[in-house]
Design a protein around this motif. Structure first.
Motif, short mmCIF file in Angstrom:
data_model
loop_
_atom_site.label_atom_id
_atom_site.label_comp_id
_atom_site.label_asym_id
_atom_site.label_seq_id
_atom_site.Cartn_x
_atom_site.Cartn_y
_atom_site.Cartn_z
N ARG A 698 0.70 -1.00 0.15
CA ARG A 698 -0.03 0.13 0.06
C ARG A 698 1.18 1.53 -0.22
O ARG A 698 0.60 2.16 -0.90
CB ARG A 698 -1.00 -0.01 1.09
N ASP A 699 1.78 1.40 0.94
CA ASP A 699 2.62 2.56 1.19
C ASP A 699 3.28 2.87 -0.25
O ASP A 699 3.58 4.06 -0.68
CB ASP A 699 3.58 2.45 2.31
N GLU A 702 0.93 4.06 -2.80
CA GLU A 702 0.77 5.37 -2.63
C GLU A 702 1.84 6.61 -3.06
O GLU A 702 1.70 7.52 -3.67
CB GLU A 702 0.45 5.65 -1.32
N TRP A 706 1.74 9.42 -5.78
CA TRP A 706 2.17 10.68 -5.77
C TRP A 706 3.16 11.21 -6.66
O TRP A 706 3.18 12.38 -6.93
CB TRP A 706 2.46 10.93 -4.16
N SER A 723 -5.58 11.20 2.96
CA SER A 723 -5.23 9.97 2.44
C SER A 723 -5.65 8.81 3.60
O SER A 723 -5.17 8.88 4.57
CB SER A 723 -3.96 9.67 1.59
N TRP A 725 -6.83 4.59 3.98
CA TRP A 725 -7.15 3.19 3.44
C TRP A 725 -8.30 2.44 4.29
O TRP A 725 -8.87 2.52 5.35
CB TRP A 725 -5.96 2.23 3.63
N LEU A 730 -8.36 3.19 -1.49
CA LEU A 730 -7.55 4.13 -1.12
C LEU A 730 -8.55 5.77 -1.45
O LEU A 730 -8.80 5.52 -2.70
CB LEU A 730 -6.10 4.15 -1.81
N LEU A 732 -8.58 9.41 -1.54
CA LEU A 732 -7.83 10.94 -1.48
C LEU A 732 -8.76 11.94 -1.36
O LEU A 732 -9.43 12.12 -2.21
CB LEU A 732 -6.76 10.86 -2.39
#
Length: 759
Positions: A698-699, A702, A706, A723, A725, A730, A732
């Protein structure tokens, strides 16, 4: 040699007369070379283009000459043999994209038909290749499911270009592919032409009256007049060292952005009647340098390497060039139309918080659905006595709607329109009729605004009858003649009994102007009055509008997407975008010291008629947004490279980044991680992405998202306020932002942009 035309003759039969539309045209075209075919309407450009592909109407035919294409004479091929050449080897982009597309079939079906008619290919493969072509011309593949009416004019033109490129033809004929399109859409289409041409190494014949487009796109240029080529050579030689008086006249009549402060010199008269036997030089009746020798037909001769001219006096070219730049040479006195310094104090028109919304109703599964389209959304401006105020912007920016509101052809939803201090927003019957006597409109298309069953006299006399002006027919006739004289349709008696179809485009527009001024109005709204006219006619109309301002004392609102004509004619200019004014001020200041990024984008999109200069093409970042769902904050932020986090980024912008990445034609593998996105949903200003990935990814996903967002605009990630989860979703979120109001700049104009501080 790819194409060689030799003494081509194409005639039409009309009303038992023979129209010699193309009467002995010859030129060569090499592989990979672009040829510009320029000249006034009716000179034979389109007929020449259609003759090459043999797609003439039933009353037309090739009566002589050769069309040698890759070793074959197309003039002698059977229809079955021609069908193998058309579209596969010679494709055509027509002027009116709407007429080129079938309104009852989806775009995808028409693309599939173009493929399957010429090659063996499955429907699925044809759709895949169509999607790839759409990405090349800047269209989303979802547009394949749309009908033509669901696309803007620029989008339809791109569809036709994609069709033309579908089978990688060695020759593409583009007939006025950007006429009547705004400069940003035009620039995008020409950019795609160059990009696709480099991809498939094709040649282009560009038919147009816009010589600046030819200067940027073509290596060679041929100038046509009355069915023949007057001059041809390299584009640089034609623009820098023209020989023929007609070529000199066209160049002098073309308004460029940089030279717009100078006088424009129109070519007097109009092209000859091609149904008559023409003897001698065809331009002699309009040529200021004609002599008795011009009664003989000049041969086309080489004056430099591959530079050909049909003129008896190539040895006098230096004298011709000097004299052609003087208005007196063309029997014109332009001193009276120059902008005079004058003190403008009295406000004739004041518009305050003007709005116009349209309610759109549609049905869906849950019943009726109401949507509001905001065409004009809070506009404020003033027009002073004897002032010309210009409105510029792309198609869909609200320019024409604004003009119709001021003329009370539409009723505003909100706001005030003060004319000489009186609110006209709610005028009815007699008072509205009295107001319209003072304010007249000149519309864009003279073909549609003149009654085809009325003579010129009846057309111009009608407003006099409506407003009961003149004691009898003869007094009204004198007013009609006076109006025609002011509109420079002379001798007046030659035009009184003509019908619109018996007039040229420029003459029709002058009739429309005469109808507008016959009442001696105090205010004129000119909505794109020259966008469809030839350069020589355009110069005459622009000079005429200046004369009306000075002679009648009229105030004028001039609406156009052509900033060169805006600079030439307007005292002040307002830049309109999605129904709001982005920038307004003195025309010279707005053009030379533009502040708003949108104004700068419009200026960057204007082609330069100089073959020696390379212009960096503008990146418009898509088309004008939907006026039903207006953007957050500044309505231009999604297309602005200078946008900051304060400008109002939202979920739709991030969605656009992802869609553009997925459709990228050259490097799809770079964006492979976006394939993990299975669904995107816009919720207010937020976006929710449904993903297929492991929890520990996930990180990194993301961060990747970005990073790509920052490549599109470095301020976009900064605008994300939260943001979160939820499983593999996700979300935003972006903050709501206010729209920037107009604020004064150091250079004097007002601009609606957060890049400039409030004062």
């Amino acid at each position: 040699m790819l194409l060689k035309l030799k003494n081509l003759k194409t005639y039409y039969r009309m009303n038992n007369k023979i129209i010699k539309a193309v009467d002995g045209v010859s030129f060569d075209l090499k592989s990979g070379e672009n040829l510009g075919l320029v000249g006034e309407s009716g000179c034979g450009k389109t007929t020449t283009a259609k003759s090459i592909n043999r797609i003439l109407p039933s009353n037309g035919g090739i009566v002589g000459g050769e069309i040698n294409f890759q070793g074959r004479d197309l003039a002698k091929l059977s229809e079955a043999e021609l069908n193998k050449v058309r579209w596969r080897e010679i494709a055509m982009v027509t002027q009116s994209a709407m007429n080129a597309l079938n309104p009852v079939y989806k775009i995808g079906e028409q693309m599939v038909e173009a493929f399957q008619t010429h090659i063996k290919i499955s429907r699925e493969e044809a759709l895949d290749r169509s999607a790839h072509l759409f990405s090349l011309v800047g269209l989303e593949k979802s547009r394949l499911n749309d009908y033509p009416h669901q696309l803007s004019g620029g989008m339809k033109q791109r569809v036709v270009i994609a069709m033309a490129m579908a089978l990688d033809p060695p020759l593409i004929i583009a007939d006025e592919p950007t006429t009547a399109l705004d400069v940003v859409v035009q620039d995008g289409i020409l950019k795609q032409f160059v990009y696709l041409q480099n991809k498939i190494n094709s040649s282009i014949i560009l038919v147009t009256h816009d010589i600046s487009v030819v200067a940027e796109l073509c290596q060679r240029t041929a100038v046509m007049y009355a069915g023949r080529i007057m001059e041809q050579g390299s584009t640089r030689e034609i623009f820098k060292d023209a020989y023929h008086p007609y070529t000199l006249g066209l160049i002098n009549a073309f308004p460029t952005l940089e030279a717009a402060k100078e006088d424009l010199i129109s070519i007097p008269g109009s092209p000859p009647n091609l149904a008559r036997d023409l003897n001698g030089c065809r331009f002699k009746a309009r040529c200021p340098f004609a002599t008795e020798l011009c009664e003989e037909d000049p041969e086309i001769k080489e004056v430099a390497e591959q530079h050909l001219v049909a003129c008896h006096y190539p040895n006098k070219v230096k004298e011709f060039r000097e004299k052609a730049a003087l208005p007196a040479t063309w029997d014109q006195e332009l001193e009276s139309v120059k902008i005079k310094p004058q003190k403008k104090e009295k406000d004739v028109l004041e518009v305050a918080e003007l709005k116009k919304s349209f309610e759109l109703k549609s049905k869906d599964f849950f019943g009726r659905k109401k949507r509001i389209l905001k065409a004009v959304d809070g506009v404020n401006f003033k027009v002073k006595e004897k002032e010309i105020l210009g409105f510029a912007g792309e198609s869909g920016s609200g320019k024409s709607t604004l003009g119709e509101l001021v003329a009370r052809l539409q009723k505003p939803s909100q706001g005030r329109i003060l004319y000489l201090g009186r609110d006209i927003s709610d005028l009815k019957k007699r008072k509205l009729k009295s107001f319209r006597k003072d304010l007249q409109v000149v519309f864009q298309d003279p073909y549609e605004t003149l009654n085809p069953r009325f003579t010129v006299m009846q057309t111009i006399m009608e407003p006099l009858k409506i407003h009961n002006i003149g004691a009898d027919f003869f007094q009204r006739l004198e007013r009609v003649k006076e109006a025609l004289h002011k509109a420079e349709l002379r001798p007046v008696d030659d035009y009184l009994d003509r019908f619109p179809h018996q007039l040229s485009g420029g003459q029709r527009q002058r009739v429309a102007l005469a109808r507008a001024i016959v009442l001696n109005p105090k205010f004129i709204i000119a909505d794109e009055p020259v966008s469809m006219l030839d350069v020589s006619v355009r110069a005459g109309i622009l000079n005429l509008l200046k004369k009306l301002r000075d002679d009648l004392g009229a105030s004028i609102i001039y609406i156009s997407h052509d900033l060169a004509t805006i600079r030439y004619i307007c005292d002040r200019t307002a830049i309109l975008y999605l129904g709001r004014i982005m920038e307004i001020g003195e025309t010279e200041t707005v053009i030379s010291s533009a502040c708003h990024p949108y104004t700068k984008m419009l200026l960057a999109a204007v082609p330069i008629p100089d073959p020696d200069r390379n212009r960096e093409r503008v990146d418009p970042r898509g088309e004008i947004p939907d006026p039903i769902e207006l953007p957050n904050g500044c309505r231009f932020h999604a297309r602005c490279a200078q946008a900051t986090a304060e400008c109002g980024f939202e979920g739709k912008d991030l969605e656009k980044v992802i869609i553009e990445a997925k459709n990228h034609p050259d490097y799809p593998e770079v964006f492979a991680r976006f394939e993990q996105i299975k669904k995107m949903e816009i919720k207010g200003y937020a976006v929710e992405l449904s993903l297929q990935l492991e929890e520990d990814s996930r990180d990194s996903f993301e961060e990747y998202l970005w990073e790509k967002a920052a490549e599109w605009n470095e301020s976009l990630p900064e605008a994300i306020t939260k943001s979160s989860w939820q499983g593999n979703k996700l979300k935003l979120e972006f903050a709501a932002k206010n729209e920037p109001e107009l604020r004064k700049t150091k250079t004097g104009q007002e601009v609606a942009c957060v890049l400039y501080p409030k004062k």
